[in-house]
Design a protein around this motif. Structure first.
Motif, PDB file in Angstrom:
ATOM      1  N   ALA A  63     -75.733  40.741 -68.152  1.00 26.99           N
ATOM      2  CA  ALA A  63     -76.680  39.864 -68.851  1.00 26.99           C
ATOM      3  C   ALA A  63     -77.437  38.992 -67.861  1.00 26.99           C
ATOM      4  O   ALA A  63     -78.651  38.772 -67.998  1.00 26.99           O
ATOM      5  CB  ALA A  63     -75.936  38.995 -69.858  1.00 26.99           C
ATOM      6  N   THR A  97     -72.673  42.839 -77.577  1.00 30.19           N
ATOM      7  CA  THR A  97     -73.787  41.917 -77.775  1.00 30.19           C
ATOM      8  C   THR A  97     -74.882  42.149 -76.756  1.00 30.19           C
ATOM      9  O   THR A  97     -76.074  42.209 -77.100  1.00 30.19           O
ATOM     10  CB  THR A  97     -73.312  40.462 -77.675  1.00 30.19           C
ATOM     11  OG1 THR A  97     -72.131  40.282 -78.454  1.00 30.19           O
ATOM     12  CG2 THR A  97     -74.383  39.504 -78.164  1.00 30.19           C
ATOM     13  N   VAL A  98     -74.501  42.257 -75.492  1.00 31.49           N
ATOM     14  CA  VAL A  98     -75.513  42.451 -74.441  1.00 31.49           C
ATOM     15  C   VAL A  98     -76.301  43.729 -74.687  1.00 31.49           C
ATOM     16  O   VAL A  98     -77.539  43.740 -74.607  1.00 31.49           O
ATOM     17  CB  VAL A  98     -74.847  42.468 -73.047  1.00 31.49           C
ATOM     18  CG1 VAL A  98     -75.866  42.857 -71.974  1.00 31.49           C
ATOM     19  CG2 VAL A  98     -74.248  41.103 -72.723  1.00 31.49           C
ATOM     20  N   GLY A  99     -75.607  44.817 -75.010  1.00 30.23           N
ATOM     21  CA  GLY A  99     -76.305  46.070 -75.266  1.00 30.23           C
ATOM     22  C   GLY A  99     -77.188  46.015 -76.492  1.00 30.23           C
ATOM     23  O   GLY A  99     -78.331  46.497 -76.477  1.00 30.23           O
ATOM     24  N   VAL A 132     -64.005  43.267 -69.271  1.00 29.91           N
ATOM     25  CA  VAL A 132     -65.216  43.703 -69.967  1.00 29.91           C
ATOM     26  C   VAL A 132     -66.132  42.524 -70.279  1.00 29.91           C
ATOM     27  O   VAL A 132     -67.362  42.653 -70.234  1.00 29.91           O
ATOM     28  CB  VAL A 132     -64.863  44.490 -71.249  1.00 29.91           C
ATOM     29  CG1 VAL A 132     -64.194  43.595 -72.287  1.00 29.91           C
ATOM     30  CG2 VAL A 132     -66.096  45.147 -71.841  1.00 29.91           C
ATOM     31  N   LEU A 133     -65.556  41.355 -70.555  1.00 30.07           N
ATOM     32  CA  LEU A 133     -66.384  40.184 -70.821  1.00 30.07           C
ATOM     33  C   LEU A 133     -67.102  39.743 -69.553  1.00 30.07           C
ATOM     34  O   LEU A 133     -68.294  39.412 -69.581  1.00 30.07           O
ATOM     35  CB  LEU A 133     -65.533  39.041 -71.370  1.00 30.07           C
ATOM     36  CG  LEU A 133     -66.278  37.727 -71.645  1.00 30.07           C
ATOM     37  CD1 LEU A 133     -67.349  37.925 -72.719  1.00 30.07           C
ATOM     38  CD2 LEU A 133     -65.305  36.635 -72.070  1.00 30.07           C
ATOM     39  N   GLU A 170     -67.872  41.637 -67.023  1.00 31.09           N
ATOM     40  CA  GLU A 170     -68.884  42.651 -66.752  1.00 31.09           C
ATOM     41  C   GLU A 170     -70.128  42.421 -67.610  1.00 31.09           C
ATOM     42  O   GLU A 170     -71.273  42.592 -67.141  1.00 31.09           O
ATOM     43  CB  GLU A 170     -68.318  44.039 -67.013  1.00 31.09           C
ATOM     44  CG  GLU A 170     -67.236  44.462 -66.029  1.00 31.09           C
ATOM     45  CD  GLU A 170     -66.565  45.764 -66.434  1.00 31.09           C
ATOM     46  OE1 GLU A 170     -67.188  46.559 -67.160  1.00 31.09           O
ATOM     47  OE2 GLU A 170     -65.415  45.984 -66.017  1.00 31.09           O
ATOM     48  N   ALA A 171     -69.898  42.041 -68.867  1.00 26.85           N
ATOM     49  CA  ALA A 171     -71.024  41.770 -69.760  1.00 26.85           C
ATOM     50  C   ALA A 171     -71.834  40.576 -69.263  1.00 26.85           C
ATOM     51  O   ALA A 171     -73.074  40.592 -69.283  1.00 26.85           O
ATOM     52  CB  ALA A 171     -70.516  41.513 -71.180  1.00 26.85           C
ATOM     53  N   GLY A 222     -68.438  41.075 -76.068  1.00 28.96           N
ATOM     54  CA  GLY A 222     -69.467  40.643 -75.124  1.00 28.96           C
ATOM     55  C   GLY A 222     -70.379  41.778 -74.720  1.00 28.96           C
ATOM     56  O   GLY A 222     -71.608  41.644 -74.699  1.00 28.96           O
ATOM     57  N   ALA A 223     -69.788  42.917 -74.395  1.00 29.67           N
ATOM     58  CA  ALA A 223     -70.580  44.073 -73.984  1.00 29.67           C
ATOM     59  C   ALA A 223     -71.428  44.606 -75.137  1.00 29.67           C
ATOM     60  O   ALA A 223     -72.571  45.042 -74.939  1.00 29.67           O
ATOM     61  CB  ALA A 223     -69.652  45.169 -73.461  1.00 29.67           C
ATOM     62  N   SER A 228     -72.368  35.942 -78.572  1.00 28.84           N
ATOM     63  CA  SER A 228     -71.054  36.556 -78.475  1.00 28.84           C
ATOM     64  C   SER A 228     -70.006  35.456 -78.565  1.00 28.84           C
ATOM     65  O   SER A 228     -69.929  34.597 -77.689  1.00 28.84           O
ATOM     66  CB  SER A 228     -70.909  37.303 -77.139  1.00 28.84           C
ATOM     67  OG  SER A 228     -69.569  37.731 -76.946  1.00 28.84           O
TER      68      SER A 228
END
Length: 326
Positions: A161, A119-121, A153-154, A156-157, A116-117, A142
């Protein structure tokens, strides 16, 4: 493209690829086993068929379907699983780390929830680059399972986002089990509620029907391309095979046969296949078998990586790793 035939071809390719891959695990060509995607084909097909060139996906430990639906070469994918130098990643990624940047496949990931992180980045950076170059509206997807929805972490992503309105589609493949742990025993509240907590639109759909998944994805992507930010689709699905092929020998049991049989009555391949004429369906089936015959021949006949190059490709700069003792 999206015709009934396109979606059928995608689900049929994934199904037969996975069945062939399992055969190669049992014969010893693929060492270490795989996490079969059998039964979940509608999600990969429905989502990836809706994407454009330039879009980005990240995947999971159960990622063959996503990679194939994003148009990766089945022969090179199978060679990757077999650890051959002709694989997508020169045999170094294997089943859980396949990638093809040229197609926007930024990698499967064996760490639950980790992509997830990434993908966002990646999408945030791609959008900035597109703006600087004067065009383009890339979005990202993602993929993750129900076992990832409690990973920090997901979450947070998702938060980042939503804050930055990054055009990412979070796709949860809810197959009911995180290995052998059921959703009801692991998830408080709802999966869509995770996204809603961040002000993110979320919808739950029948993840066994490729057309339903495609329609939901198309709507979410239109929203993302209109700069309205991220969203989440929860696809209710079911894996027909084991969590991992290791189970074929261990015979662990955490699902009863009646449950599996009921799930198999909603087979994505049959659901989509019923929308084609017998002639068209047969033509696709023949095409897929020939394609996979060739892929197996290519993979089995390809060389294994030369051990002398074990330290190559460790750095993006091309710098070679150093060997040494201690």
């Amino acid at each position: 493209m999206n015709t009934p035939c396109d979606l059928y071809r995608a689900v049929r390719l994934i199904r037969r690829f996975e069945e062939r891959a399992v055969e190669l695990v049992h014969s010893g060509v693929i060492v270490g086993g795989i996490h079969p995607y059998t039964g979940q084909e509608a999600v990969a097909a429905g989502v990836c068929t809706a994407l454009r060139a330039g879009d980005i996906i990240t995947s999971t430990h159960r990622g063959h379907g996503h990679v194939l639906a994003r148009n990766a070469d089945p022969a090179r994918m199978l060679a990757e699983l077999a650890g051959r130098s002709t694989g997508l990643n020169k045999g170094r990624g294997g089943s859980m780390h396949a990638a093809d940047f040229s197609l926007g496949i930024f990698g499967a990931n064996a760490i639950v929830g980790a992509n997830g992180a990434i993908t966002v980045g990646a999408v945030w950076a791609a959008r900035r680059q597109a703006e600087q170059n004067g065009g383009g509206d890339p979005v990202g997807v993602s993929f993750f399972g129900d076992g990832a929805v409690n990973q920090g972490v997901l979450l947070e992503a998702m938060n980042l986002a939503a804050l930055w309105r990054v055009p990412v589609l979070f796709v949860c493949e809810n197959n009911g089990y995180a290995t052998s742990l059921t959703v009801k025993d692991a998830v408080a509240g709802t999966i869509t509620g995770r996204a809603e907590a961040f002000g993110m639109p979320a919808v739950a759909v029948d993840g066994t029907d490729p057309q339903i998944v495609f329609d939901a994805t198309r709507a979410a992507l239109a929203r993302a391309r209109a700069c309205c930010g991220p969203s989440l689709i929860e696809c209710t699905t079911y894996r027909f095979d084991a969590h991992h092929t290791w189970e074929h020998g261990s015979r662990v049991r955490y699902r009863d046969e009646a449950e599996v049989a009921l799930a198999r009555s909603r087979d994505p391949v049959e659901i989509q296949g019923s929308r084609l004429s017998e002639v068209d369906r047969s033509a696709v089936d023949i095409e897929i078998e020939a394609l996979l015959d060739s892929a197996v021949e290519f993979a089995v006949g390809s060389p294994r990586p030369d051990p002398s190059g074990a330290l190559d490709h460790l750095y993006a700069t091309g710098m070679r790793g150093r060997s040494g003792s201690g």
